[in-house]
Design a protein around this motif. Structure first.
Motif, PDB file in Angstrom:
ATOM      1  N   ASN A  68       0.837  -1.204   0.000  1.00  0.00           N
ATOM      2  CA  ASN A  68       0.000   0.000   0.000  1.00  0.00           C
ATOM      3  C   ASN A  68       0.871   1.252   0.000  1.00  0.00           C
ATOM      4  O   ASN A  68       2.104   1.164  -0.033  1.00  0.00           O
ATOM      5  N   GLU A  69       0.206   2.414   0.046  1.00  0.00           N
ATOM      6  CA  GLU A  69       0.964   3.677  -0.051  1.00  0.00           C
ATOM      7  C   GLU A  69       1.880   3.910   1.144  1.00  0.00           C
ATOM      8  O   GLU A  69       2.805   4.726   1.076  1.00  0.00           O
ATOM      9  N   LYS A  70       1.669   3.171   2.224  1.00  0.00           N
ATOM     10  CA  LYS A  70       2.543   3.299   3.393  1.00  0.00           C
ATOM     11  C   LYS A  70       3.725   2.327   3.340  1.00  0.00           C
ATOM     12  O   LYS A  70       4.529   2.265   4.249  1.00  0.00           O
ATOM     13  N   GLY A  71       3.787   1.540   2.260  1.00  0.00           N
ATOM     14  CA  GLY A  71       4.893   0.604   2.111  1.00  0.00           C
ATOM     15  C   GLY A  71       4.687  -0.712   2.812  1.00  0.00           C
ATOM     16  O   GLY A  71       5.599  -1.534   2.898  1.00  0.00           O
ATOM     17  N   ALA A  72       3.482  -0.908   3.340  1.00  0.00           N
ATOM     18  CA  ALA A  72       3.183  -2.164   4.031  1.00  0.00           C
ATOM     19  C   ALA A  72       2.438  -3.108   3.090  1.00  0.00           C
ATOM     20  O   ALA A  72       1.696  -2.668   2.205  1.00  0.00           O
ATOM     21  N   SER A  73       2.634  -4.403   3.299  1.00  0.00           N
ATOM     22  CA  SER A  73       1.959  -5.407   2.470  1.00  0.00           C
ATOM     23  C   SER A  73       0.613  -5.748   3.091  1.00  0.00           C
ATOM     24  O   SER A  73       0.543  -6.217   4.227  1.00  0.00           O
ATOM     25  N   ASP A  74      -0.460  -5.469   2.358  1.00  0.00           N
ATOM     26  CA  ASP A  74      -1.783  -5.811   2.883  1.00  0.00           C
ATOM     27  C   ASP A  74      -2.523  -6.794   1.983  1.00  0.00           C
ATOM     28  O   ASP A  74      -3.684  -7.112   2.215  1.00  0.00           O
TER      29      ASP A  74
END
Length: 305
Positions: A68-74
């Motif tokens: 996602n835009e925060k760099g986390a994998s969702d």
């Protein structure tokens, strides 16, 4: 995904699919890989799963994380491919194919016919020995081609299953296989029926019982036991002998095609490979226990655990 596993979409959505398709002994590893996937770690591996009809197949799994835009994998995208046929073609025979076995059958049968037409009484003792040597070799080649064909077909043919009387099959095979003047001990327990393919099960027990008689034949008192037991609700069948047995290193390649361990006994190394393939087609498992000069016990299931 539904086509590969044989389930409908309704059967899969909302279900714990891991418990439906992953063999019990492989679940811990699979769940560990699933944790890695959720952490965004890329996957690329092959594993064995069980279809709805009980057949074991091999799938290739590849996954990539979506960030996602925060760099986390969702989320992640997973690609699953049924590679059973490709894997089995690599495992099976390699240099040989069913076509080669078919082509070999014709000249073998012709040679065997000619050999059988020769009257042994018209030959001197030396030539009789040569004739018998030719016949033994040709019969051995014929058995090999038949086994090659059987092994090759088991890789692609679907198995029709019905209720099979295992007792009857084992009794018939033992009567056929029992060596002349057998002085050993043959013990056959009361065996439960199985939901299986009758022709395949006949070949399975024929190979196992034939091996038991063969490899225990040089014992003063051959001992063969055929039975079953239940463990954790699963039925296990077994064939046990007190023959030559195998060492720990040999046990590692027991079901490898063309692998032979005892030069004093005739064979082509396909018998147990065929047994393993039949059990895989039923979704079962097989394992062996042995020690040199203490015999071999082969235990197996004919349905997923």
């Amino acid at each position: 995904y539904c086509t590969i596993l044989g389930y409908s979409e309704e059967e899969l959505v909302g279900s714990v699919v891991v418990e439906m398709i992953i063999p019990i002994e492989k679940r811990a590893v699979f769940l560990e890989r699933l944790k890695n996937r959720k952490q965004g770690i890329q996957e690329d591996y092959q594993t064995e799963v069980i279809r709805k009809d009980g057949e074991k197949i091999i799938i290739d799994i590849k996954s990539n994380a979506l960030f996602n835009e925060k760099g986390a994998s969702d989320a992640y995208v997973v690609s699953i491919t049924d590679i059973t046929d490709e894997i089995r073609k690599i495992e099976d025979i390699k240099a040989f194919s069913s076509i080669a076995a078919h082509d070999l059958n014709s000249p073998i049968n012709k040679i065997l016919t000619v050999v059988d037409l020769v009257d042994p009484n018209s030959l001197n003792e030396e030539n009789k020995e040569f004739l018998q040597m030719v016949r033994t070799t040709i019969v051995s080649m014929k058995t090999l081609t038949q086994d090659l064909l059987a092994f090759s077909r088991l890789g692609t043919q679907a198995l029709e299953k019905s209720n099979v009387n295992i007792n009857e099959i084992v009794q018939d095979i033992c009567k056929q296989q029992l060596p002349p003047n057998f002085t050993g001990q043959l013990s056959i327990q009361n065996l439960p029926d199985a939901k299986a393919n009758e022709g395949a099960v006949k070949q399975l027990f024929n190979n196992l019982i034939s091996n038991a008689f063969k490899y225990s034949s040089k014992k003063t008192v051959p001992e063969i036991e055929i039975g079953s037991y239940t463990k954790e609700g699963q039925t296990y069948y077994f064939v046990k002998d007190n023959g030559v047995g195998l060492n720990e290193e040999q046990m590692k390649t027991l079901f490898t095609p063309f692998k032979r361990y005892h030069s004093k006994f005739e064979g082509n190394g396909l018998g147990l490979a065929i047994v393993k393939r039949i059990i895989d087609k039923h979704g079962g498992n097989i394992f062996a226990e042995s020690d040199t000069d203490k015999g071999l016990t082969l235990s197996f299931t004919l349905s997923p655990s």
